[in-house]
Design a protein around this motif. Structure first.
Motif, PDB file in Angstrom:
ATOM      1  N   SER A 138     -28.816 -47.694 -49.772  1.00  0.00           N
ATOM      2  CA  SER A 138     -27.285 -48.200 -49.906  1.00  0.00           C
ATOM      3  C   SER A 138     -26.917 -49.231 -48.489  1.00  0.00           C
ATOM      4  O   SER A 138     -27.157 -48.365 -47.605  1.00  0.00           O
ATOM      5  N   GLY A 139     -26.322 -49.992 -48.734  1.00  0.00           N
ATOM      6  CA  GLY A 139     -25.569 -50.734 -47.746  1.00  0.00           C
ATOM      7  C   GLY A 139     -26.416 -51.068 -46.723  1.00  0.00           C
ATOM      8  O   GLY A 139     -26.103 -50.819 -45.388  1.00  0.00           O
ATOM      9  N   LEU A 140     -27.753 -51.322 -46.838  1.00  0.00           N
ATOM     10  CA  LEU A 140     -28.596 -51.417 -45.765  1.00  0.00           C
ATOM     11  C   LEU A 140     -28.477 -52.892 -45.083  1.00  0.00           C
ATOM     12  O   LEU A 140     -28.454 -53.854 -45.768  1.00  0.00           O
ATOM     13  N   ASN A 141     -28.733 -53.013 -43.935  1.00  0.00           N
ATOM     14  CA  ASN A 141     -28.277 -54.061 -43.175  1.00  0.00           C
ATOM     15  C   ASN A 141     -29.497 -54.096 -41.937  1.00  0.00           C
ATOM     16  O   ASN A 141     -29.553 -53.176 -41.423  1.00  0.00           O
ATOM     17  N   VAL A 142     -30.015 -55.240 -41.819  1.00  0.00           N
ATOM     18  CA  VAL A 142     -30.932 -55.359 -40.650  1.00  0.00           C
ATOM     19  C   VAL A 142     -30.887 -56.832 -39.884  1.00  0.00           C
ATOM     20  O   VAL A 142     -30.878 -58.022 -40.775  1.00  0.00           O
ATOM     21  N   ASN A 143     -30.962 -56.756 -38.661  1.00  0.00           N
ATOM     22  CA  ASN A 143     -30.695 -57.900 -37.820  1.00  0.00           C
ATOM     23  C   ASN A 143     -32.099 -58.009 -37.043  1.00  0.00           C
ATOM     24  O   ASN A 143     -32.694 -57.118 -36.643  1.00  0.00           O
ATOM     25  N   TYR A 144     -32.523 -59.211 -36.653  1.00  0.00           N
ATOM     26  CA  TYR A 144     -33.351 -59.626 -35.659  1.00  0.00           C
ATOM     27  C   TYR A 144     -32.612 -60.094 -34.485  1.00  0.00           C
ATOM     28  O   TYR A 144     -31.963 -60.918 -34.497  1.00  0.00           O
ATOM     29  N   GLY A 145     -32.764 -59.085 -33.367  1.00  0.00           N
ATOM     30  CA  GLY A 145     -31.938 -59.567 -32.132  1.00  0.00           C
ATOM     31  C   GLY A 145     -30.639 -58.913 -32.141  1.00  0.00           C
ATOM     32  O   GLY A 145     -30.167 -58.262 -33.189  1.00  0.00           O
ATOM     33  N   LEU A 184     -37.062 -55.643 -45.515  1.00  0.00           N
ATOM     34  CA  LEU A 184     -36.571 -54.260 -46.140  1.00  0.00           C
ATOM     35  C   LEU A 184     -37.603 -53.492 -46.133  1.00  0.00           C
ATOM     36  O   LEU A 184     -37.175 -52.317 -46.059  1.00  0.00           O
ATOM     37  N   ALA A 185     -39.025 -53.654 -46.705  1.00  0.00           N
ATOM     38  CA  ALA A 185     -40.012 -52.845 -46.846  1.00  0.00           C
ATOM     39  C   ALA A 185     -40.281 -52.023 -45.224  1.00  0.00           C
ATOM     40  O   ALA A 185     -40.416 -50.772 -45.268  1.00  0.00           O
ATOM     41  N   TYR A 186     -40.310 -52.895 -44.105  1.00  0.00           N
ATOM     42  CA  TYR A 186     -40.499 -52.240 -42.836  1.00  0.00           C
ATOM     43  C   TYR A 186     -39.336 -51.338 -42.409  1.00  0.00           C
ATOM     44  O   TYR A 186     -39.408 -50.433 -42.017  1.00  0.00           O
ATOM     45  N   ALA A 187     -38.087 -51.817 -42.881  1.00  0.00           N
ATOM     46  CA  ALA A 187     -36.775 -51.163 -42.720  1.00  0.00           C
ATOM     47  C   ALA A 187     -36.782 -49.677 -43.273  1.00  0.00           C
ATOM     48  O   ALA A 187     -36.726 -48.600 -42.667  1.00  0.00           O
ATOM     49  N   VAL A 188     -37.152 -49.781 -44.565  1.00  0.00           N
ATOM     50  CA  VAL A 188     -37.215 -48.481 -45.385  1.00  0.00           C
ATOM     51  C   VAL A 188     -38.188 -47.296 -44.810  1.00  0.00           C
ATOM     52  O   VAL A 188     -38.080 -46.323 -44.808  1.00  0.00           O
ATOM     53  N   THR A 189     -39.340 -48.096 -44.195  1.00  0.00           N
ATOM     54  CA  THR A 189     -40.376 -47.251 -43.522  1.00  0.00           C
ATOM     55  C   THR A 189     -40.363 -46.788 -42.188  1.00  0.00           C
ATOM     56  O   THR A 189     -41.150 -46.137 -41.626  1.00  0.00           O
ATOM     57  N   ARG A 190     -39.432 -47.508 -41.639  1.00  0.00           N
ATOM     58  CA  ARG A 190     -38.947 -47.203 -40.163  1.00  0.00           C
ATOM     59  C   ARG A 190     -40.135 -47.902 -39.324  1.00  0.00           C
ATOM     60  O   ARG A 190     -40.522 -47.387 -38.300  1.00  0.00           O
ATOM     61  N   ILE A 242     -31.957 -51.953 -37.483  1.00  0.00           N
ATOM     62  CA  ILE A 242     -31.196 -51.566 -38.659  1.00  0.00           C
ATOM     63  C   ILE A 242     -29.905 -51.392 -38.586  1.00  0.00           C
ATOM     64  O   ILE A 242     -29.481 -50.489 -37.243  1.00  0.00           O
ATOM     65  N   THR A 243     -28.867 -52.188 -38.696  1.00  0.00           N
ATOM     66  CA  THR A 243     -27.346 -52.215 -38.227  1.00  0.00           C
ATOM     67  C   THR A 243     -26.631 -51.291 -38.983  1.00  0.00           C
ATOM     68  O   THR A 243     -25.349 -50.915 -38.688  1.00  0.00           O
ATOM     69  N   GLY A 244     -26.834 -51.026 -40.209  1.00  0.00           N
ATOM     70  CA  GLY A 244     -26.110 -50.004 -40.978  1.00  0.00           C
ATOM     71  C   GLY A 244     -26.921 -49.646 -42.477  1.00  0.00           C
ATOM     72  O   GLY A 244     -27.903 -50.302 -42.733  1.00  0.00           O
ATOM     73  N   GLY A 245     -26.257 -48.566 -42.988  1.00  0.00           N
ATOM     74  CA  GLY A 245     -26.842 -48.314 -44.225  1.00  0.00           C
ATOM     75  C   GLY A 245     -27.339 -47.074 -44.240  1.00  0.00           C
ATOM     76  O   GLY A 245     -27.631 -46.238 -43.193  1.00  0.00           O
ATOM     77  N   ASP A 280     -36.369 -37.893 -36.926  1.00  0.00           N
ATOM     78  CA  ASP A 280     -36.782 -38.347 -35.375  1.00  0.00           C
ATOM     79  C   ASP A 280     -38.267 -38.453 -35.431  1.00  0.00           C
ATOM     80  O   ASP A 280     -38.728 -38.394 -36.572  1.00  0.00           O
ATOM     81  N   PRO A 281     -38.928 -39.140 -34.483  1.00  0.00           N
ATOM     82  CA  PRO A 281     -40.264 -39.425 -34.338  1.00  0.00           C
ATOM     83  C   PRO A 281     -41.102 -38.695 -35.172  1.00  0.00           C
ATOM     84  O   PRO A 281     -41.973 -38.805 -35.574  1.00  0.00           O
ATOM     85  N   GLU A 282     -40.876 -37.216 -34.628  1.00  0.00           N
ATOM     86  CA  GLU A 282     -41.845 -36.365 -35.269  1.00  0.00           C
ATOM     87  C   GLU A 282     -41.632 -36.117 -36.703  1.00  0.00           C
ATOM     88  O   GLU A 282     -42.741 -35.965 -37.525  1.00  0.00           O
ATOM     89  N   GLY A 283     -40.567 -35.976 -37.158  1.00  0.00           N
ATOM     90  CA  GLY A 283     -40.220 -35.957 -38.557  1.00  0.00           C
ATOM     91  C   GLY A 283     -40.903 -37.250 -39.432  1.00  0.00           C
ATOM     92  O   GLY A 283     -41.533 -37.111 -40.568  1.00  0.00           O
ATOM     93  N   LEU A 284     -40.882 -38.372 -38.753  1.00  0.00           N
ATOM     94  CA  LEU A 284     -41.379 -39.735 -39.343  1.00  0.00           C
ATOM     95  C   LEU A 284     -42.712 -39.474 -39.464  1.00  0.00           C
ATOM     96  O   LEU A 284     -43.354 -39.834 -40.511  1.00  0.00           O
TER      97      LEU A 284
END
Ligand code: ATP
Ligand code: SF4
Length: 331
Positions: free
Chosen positions: A11-18, A53-59, A67-70, A88-92
């Motif tokens: 929900s409300g996902l926003n991603v920027n490059y830079g 979108l796929a990269y953001a969802v899987t971090r 990722i600027t929001g969502g 966090d990195p461990e959880g991921l």
């Protein structure tokens, strides 16, 4: 299929490059739900934001992606939902592969050329399942290959000894190694011929039926999605512009861009469509058109289109479909 509960809610996902004024806003205000056990297809021309979108969802977003929001809520079978963006990195590390796995674009060429299929499969198991003995890992590797239709005597093969289709199947086997709930495939078959692409997708849908995972399948070829997915979301300029059951999109695409996409690829089945394509080029994300980003290319553009951005909303009398277009703007 949409009656099953959600497994992933974006929900409300926003991603920027830079960062700052020069940032490229690649994913914009995405709301999207994947239901348990469904195959959700994500379609759109190159640059529409599907991979981001796929990269953001899987971090797994590479820098300078931010990722600027969502929120990206994962619903486990038991227990409370988890916001993947808060892990966090461990959880991921614990989460990826075992709950959600991603087959990258061009992944079949990312198999390590100097290691056998056996060692690549057992390495994944070694890293994430320390409880398994060496013999159990070997058995599981053979089982995984069998799942994707490759005989166990190929375990000792090196990637160059396999066809492109087999390498792709090995990548899918690796993605399934830890029994994930969600598998995201980003253009997994574009380097293969159409017959091979269909075989692999057919097998994936069979595996989904057997193993009960959910799939996000990303491609620019909407005709593949019409055949193999339950629902389709169509992206343009970083936004979802239409989302509906695959059969509904096939019957009538409401958004003029979806209509153009449908008429850009030959149908695999059913009546032939005239291939008219879409005039013009995808938008430059650094200089997005005002209003509806599709308006410079849209044959149906009218007065409000260049002024105001249409939001994604339900279409009256259309079961579960959402569209972002002023032609259907009762919402
Ligand atoms: P394709 O089908 O070609 O993979 P896509 O729909 O998956 O396209 P993305 O790869 O997500 O689209 O790209 C979305 C937008 O983000 C594109 O306009 C692209 O130029 C931009 N983009 C992607 N990676 C970067 C980066 N590292 N730096 C700057 N912009 C990027
Ligand atoms: Fe075309 Fe206007 Fe609909 Fe955009 S909002 S797709 S320009 S009709």
């Amino acid at each position: 299929m949409t009656s099953t509960p959600p497994v992933l809610e974006i929900s409300g996902l926003n991603v920027n490059y830079g960062l700052g004024a020069k940032a490229v806003h690649a994913v914009r205000d995405i709301d999207l739900t994947l239901h348990r056990g469904e195959v959700l297809g994500l379609a759109g021309e190159s640059g529409s934001g599907k991979s981001t979108l796929a990269y953001a969802v899987t971090r797994l977003l590479p820098p300078p992606g931010v990722i600027t929001g969502g929120e990206v809520r994962y619903h486990p079978r038991t227990g409370q939902p988890i916001d993947i963006l808060d892990l966090d990195p461990e959880g991921l590390r614990a989460f990826r592969w075992s709950e959600i796995s991603l087959v990258f674009q061009g992944a079949m060429n990312s198999l390590n050329p100097v290691h056998t299929v056996r060692s690549q499969l057992t390495d994944v198991l070694k890293a994430h399942r320390p409880d398994l003995t060496g013999a159990q890992r070997q058995d599981r590797a053979a089982e995984l290959l069998a799942l994707v239709g490759i005989s166990a005597d190929r375990l000792g093969s090196y990637p160059h000894q396999l066809s492109g289709g087999m390498r792709q199947r090995v990548m899918i086997a690796m993605a399934l190694a830890l029994d994930p709930e969600i598998v995201i495939l980003d253009e997994p078959t574009t380097a293969l011929d159409v017959v091979m692409q269909r075989q692999i997708l057919k097998q994936l849908v069979r595996l989904r039926n057997e193993l009960d995972f959910s799939v996000v399948f990303i491609t620019h070829d909407i005709s593949l999605l019409i055949e193999f997915s339950d629902r389709i979301a169509i992206m343009y300029g970083g936004r979802v512009v239409e989302e509906a059951a695959a059969r509904e999109i096939y019957r009538t695409a409401h958004h003029p861009y979806s209509h153009g996409l449908l008429h850009s690829f030959p149908a695999l089945h059913g009546p032939r469509r005239e291939l008219t394509g879409i005039p013009g080029s995808p938008p430059d994300l650094t200089a997005m058109p005002s209003g509806c980003a599709f308006h410079p290319r849209c044959p149906k553009a009218f007065e409000p289109c260049a002024q105001r951005v249409p939001t994604l909303g339900p279409v009256p009398a259309d079961d579960g479909r959402t569209v972002a277009c002023w032609l259907h703007a009762d919402h």
